[in-house]
Design a protein around this motif. Structure first.
Motif, PDB file in Angstrom:
ATOM      1  N   GLY A 112       0.744  -1.112  -0.117  1.00 48.49           N
ATOM      2  CA  GLY A 112       0.006   0.179  -0.080  1.00 48.49           C
ATOM      3  C   GLY A 112       0.910   1.330   0.040  1.00 48.49           C
ATOM      4  N   ALA A 113       2.193   1.135   0.360  1.00 50.24           N
ATOM      5  CA  ALA A 113       3.222   2.308   0.380  1.00 50.24           C
ATOM      6  C   ALA A 113       3.740   2.537  -1.190  1.00 50.24           C
ATOM      7  N   GLY A 114       3.375   1.441  -1.921  1.00 53.50           N
ATOM      8  CA  GLY A 114       4.227   1.714  -3.178  1.00 53.50           C
ATOM      9  C   GLY A 114       5.217   0.630  -3.535  1.00 53.50           C
ATOM     10  N   VAL A 115       5.488  -0.309  -2.757  1.00 55.41           N
ATOM     11  CA  VAL A 115       6.215  -1.435  -3.029  1.00 55.41           C
ATOM     12  C   VAL A 115       5.609  -2.308  -3.679  1.00 55.41           C
ATOM     13  N   SER A 116       6.295  -2.804  -4.833  1.00 54.85           N
ATOM     14  CA  SER A 116       5.623  -3.981  -5.836  1.00 54.85           C
ATOM     15  C   SER A 116       6.504  -5.355  -5.928  1.00 54.85           C
ATOM     16  N   HIS A 117       7.701  -5.195  -5.171  1.00 56.40           N
ATOM     17  CA  HIS A 117       8.747  -6.429  -5.288  1.00 56.40           C
ATOM     18  C   HIS A 117       9.165  -6.855  -3.795  1.00 56.40           C
ATOM     19  N   PHE A 118       8.766  -7.918  -3.541  1.00 57.57           N
ATOM     20  CA  PHE A 118       9.319  -8.607  -2.290  1.00 57.57           C
ATOM     21  C   PHE A 118       9.980  -9.794  -2.556  1.00 57.57           C
ATOM     22  N   ILE A 119      11.187  -9.961  -1.753  1.00 62.34           N
ATOM     23  CA  ILE A 119      11.903 -11.265  -1.406  1.00 62.34           C
ATOM     24  C   ILE A 119      11.429 -11.781  -0.469  1.00 62.34           C
ATOM     25  N   ILE A 120      10.828 -12.813  -0.386  1.00 62.49           N
ATOM     26  CA  ILE A 120      10.822 -13.543   0.824  1.00 62.49           C
ATOM     27  C   ILE A 120      11.388 -14.857   1.467  1.00 62.49           C
ATOM     28  N   HIS A 121      11.900 -14.598   2.559  1.00 59.97           N
ATOM     29  CA  HIS A 121      12.818 -15.811   2.950  1.00 59.97           C
ATOM     30  C   HIS A 121      11.453 -16.763   3.706  1.00 59.97           C
ATOM     31  N   ALA A 122      11.575 -17.882   3.412  1.00 66.50           N
ATOM     32  CA  ALA A 122      10.593 -18.842   3.561  1.00 66.50           C
ATOM     33  C   ALA A 122      10.711 -19.203   5.000  1.00 66.50           C
ATOM     34  N   ARG A 123      11.205 -18.738   5.754  1.00 64.50           N
ATOM     35  CA  ARG A 123      11.414 -19.164   7.211  1.00 64.50           C
ATOM     36  C   ARG A 123      10.939 -18.176   8.168  1.00 64.50           C
ATOM     37  N   LYS A 124      10.647 -18.478   9.389  1.00 67.88           N
ATOM     38  CA  LYS A 124      10.479 -17.539  10.599  1.00 67.88           C
ATOM     39  C   LYS A 124      11.697 -17.202  11.030  1.00 67.88           C
ATOM     40  N   ALA A 125      11.797 -16.081  11.807  1.00 63.30           N
ATOM     41  CA  ALA A 125      12.854 -15.494  12.586  1.00 63.30           C
ATOM     42  C   ALA A 125      12.562 -15.895  13.970  1.00 63.30           C
ATOM     43  N   TRP A 126      13.375 -16.559  14.643  1.00 59.84           N
ATOM     44  CA  TRP A 126      13.114 -16.686  16.050  1.00 59.84           C
ATOM     45  C   TRP A 126      14.015 -15.677  16.700  1.00 59.84           C
ATOM     46  N   LEU A 127      13.574 -14.478  16.976  1.00 61.23           N
ATOM     47  CA  LEU A 127      14.447 -13.441  17.709  1.00 61.23           C
ATOM     48  C   LEU A 127      15.040 -13.796  19.043  1.00 61.23           C
ATOM     49  N   LYS A 128      14.135 -14.710  19.661  1.00 62.21           N
ATOM     50  CA  LYS A 128      14.415 -15.085  21.155  1.00 62.21           C
ATOM     51  C   LYS A 128      14.644 -16.526  21.222  1.00 62.21           C
ATOM     52  N   PRO A 178      11.661 -24.242  10.159  1.00 65.53           N
ATOM     53  CA  PRO A 178      11.098 -25.082   8.925  1.00 65.53           C
ATOM     54  C   PRO A 178      11.076 -24.030   7.696  1.00 65.53           C
ATOM     55  N   LEU A 179      11.207 -24.507   6.619  1.00 65.98           N
ATOM     56  CA  LEU A 179      10.876 -23.770   5.585  1.00 65.98           C
ATOM     57  C   LEU A 179       9.611 -24.007   5.086  1.00 65.98           C
ATOM     58  N   ASP A 180       8.774 -22.891   4.441  1.00 65.20           N
ATOM     59  CA  ASP A 180       7.331 -22.991   4.240  1.00 65.20           C
ATOM     60  C   ASP A 180       7.405 -22.294   2.537  1.00 65.20           C
ATOM     61  N   TYR A 181       8.096 -23.166   1.710  1.00 61.39           N
ATOM     62  CA  TYR A 181       7.682 -22.639   0.197  1.00 61.39           C
ATOM     63  C   TYR A 181       6.378 -22.471  -0.056  1.00 61.39           C
ATOM     64  N   PRO A 182       5.570 -23.383   0.458  1.00 62.80           N
ATOM     65  CA  PRO A 182       4.002 -23.344  -0.156  1.00 62.80           C
ATOM     66  C   PRO A 182       3.419 -21.898   0.208  1.00 62.80           C
ATOM     67  N   LEU A 183       3.871 -21.558   1.491  1.00 63.66           N
ATOM     68  CA  LEU A 183       3.212 -20.209   1.634  1.00 63.66           C
ATOM     69  C   LEU A 183       3.645 -19.237   0.848  1.00 63.66           C
ATOM     70  N   VAL A 184       4.940 -19.167   0.510  1.00 65.34           N
ATOM     71  CA  VAL A 184       5.467 -17.945  -0.338  1.00 65.34           C
ATOM     72  C   VAL A 184       4.684 -18.236  -1.817  1.00 65.34           C
ATOM     73  N   VAL A 185       4.379 -19.296  -2.435  1.00 63.79           N
ATOM     74  CA  VAL A 185       3.909 -19.570  -3.421  1.00 63.79           C
ATOM     75  C   VAL A 185       2.500 -18.979  -3.389  1.00 63.79           C
ATOM     76  N   ARG A 186       1.729 -19.208  -2.296  1.00 63.57           N
ATOM     77  CA  ARG A 186       0.439 -18.919  -2.096  1.00 63.57           C
ATOM     78  C   ARG A 186       0.434 -17.304  -1.940  1.00 63.57           C
ATOM     79  N   MET A 187       1.415 -16.853  -1.686  1.00 62.06           N
ATOM     80  CA  MET A 187       1.370 -15.179  -1.611  1.00 62.06           C
ATOM     81  C   MET A 187       1.429 -14.520  -2.918  1.00 62.06           C
ATOM     82  N   LYS A 188       2.223 -15.540  -3.891  1.00 57.05           N
ATOM     83  CA  LYS A 188       2.096 -14.900  -5.326  1.00 57.05           C
ATOM     84  C   LYS A 188       0.845 -15.136  -5.907  1.00 57.05           C
TER      85      LYS A 188
END
Length: 315
Positions: A145-161, A173-183
């Protein structure tokens, strides 16, 4: 990748692929503003296409950094919202910003006002206890919504703690299907995937699932010949030069570097994986690792390492 993809690394990688976008190591906005700007932002004209990757969370600082970087002529400016390093957590940028999508939107809006090239965002699918299936689409919608049209998604959570940066690259764990679903849910966006991609075969498979691009990080660094020399085939072009041809082109580049009073190790540390998986690869790494960091090390060390590989192949 911080402390890895510097100018020497990118020069080396560009020799193996004409088309792949190269990214700088992540540079913080305050470093661009107050630090050694030429060392942080300078690059060779033959690196294109090349993107500047910035870290930060202050819209005004990021805007100033983009404004200062504009004369350098980068092809893209990327905001990293995916790095889990403790160095970025303490500064409230990197993956911790997945918890503050509106702030990310404010940052990219300010950055876009200072450049004519695309501003892109690299992110994770979520952090800590967030539910990626809920958080990621909301994050994409807010930042788009701020104008970005290009995202690079690392298909893992980051556990900061609880997880180190290294563990954050391997344990969640990797979740490639979630990233595919975002497309699929956001077909108007350019959606690229990152994380765990160790071969061109996997990259082709992911592209075949409808994604717009694949970012390969550590595999391209540790085994550059296997990943990068064949990468241009994804664009329908022929392969790049072989590893020995790359080494030959690097020799005059190294000679110029040494003539300027700089150290051999600054370049060869990026080249240790050039012959990965080939006869003589271990000797190549050993000669460079042991010899290149010594005071006064010159091309003789480089030549000796290359001879080890050539001798193994001739046997």
């Amino acid at each position: 990748m911080m402390d890895w993809t510097d100018q020497h690394c990118r020069y080396f990688h560009r020799l193996m692929t004409r088309n792949a976008m190269l990214y700088t190591e992540m540079v913080t906005a305050p470093a661009v503003i107050h630090g050694p700007r030429e060392r942080l932002l300078g690059y060779g004209g033959d690196e294109h296409p090349v993107a500047l990757q910035l870290g930060g969370s202050d819209p005004q600082e990021l805007a100033q950094a983009v404004r200062l970087a504009r004369p350098y002529g980068y092809d893209e400016v990327n905001l990293n919202v995916g790095c889990p390093s403790d160095r970025v957590q303490s500064g409230c940028f990197g993956a911790v910003l997945m918890e503050r999508p509106q702030l990310v939107a404010d940052c990219v809006r300010a950055m876009q006002a200072e450049t004519d090239v695309p501003v892109t965002v690299k992110c994770r699918i979520g952090v800590d206890d967030q539910d990626p299936a809920t958080v990621l689409p909301a994050f994409l919608e807010t930042v788009a919504g701020a104008g970005v049209s290009h995202f690079i998604i690392h298909a893992r959570k980051a556990w900061l703690k609880g997880l180190s940066p290294k563990e954050n690259r391997e344990v969640p764990p990797l979740d490639y299907p979630l990233v595919v679903r975002m497309k699929e849910e956001f077909p108007e966006l350019t959606v690229c995937i990152n994380g765990g991609v160790a071969s061109l075969d996997l990259a082709r498979d992911l592209l075949g699932q409808g994604l717009d691009g694949v970012m390969i990080g550590r595999a391209a660094y540790h085994d550059p010949a296997s990943v990068l020399i064949g990468a241009d085939a994804l664009w329908g072009d022929g392969p790049g030069p072989d590893a020995f041809e790359v080494a030959a082109v690097m020799r005059p580049y190294i000679a110029d570097h040494l003539a300027a009073g700089r150290r051999l190790h600054q370049i060869t540390r990026h080249m240790l994986g050039l012959f990965h998986g080939r006869p003589g690869a271990r000797a190549w790494r050993r000669v460079l690792s042991e010899g290149a960091s010594r005071e006064g090390a010159g091309l003789d060390v480089f030549n000796a390492a290359l001879a080890e590989v050539e001798n193994q192949i001739l046997q």
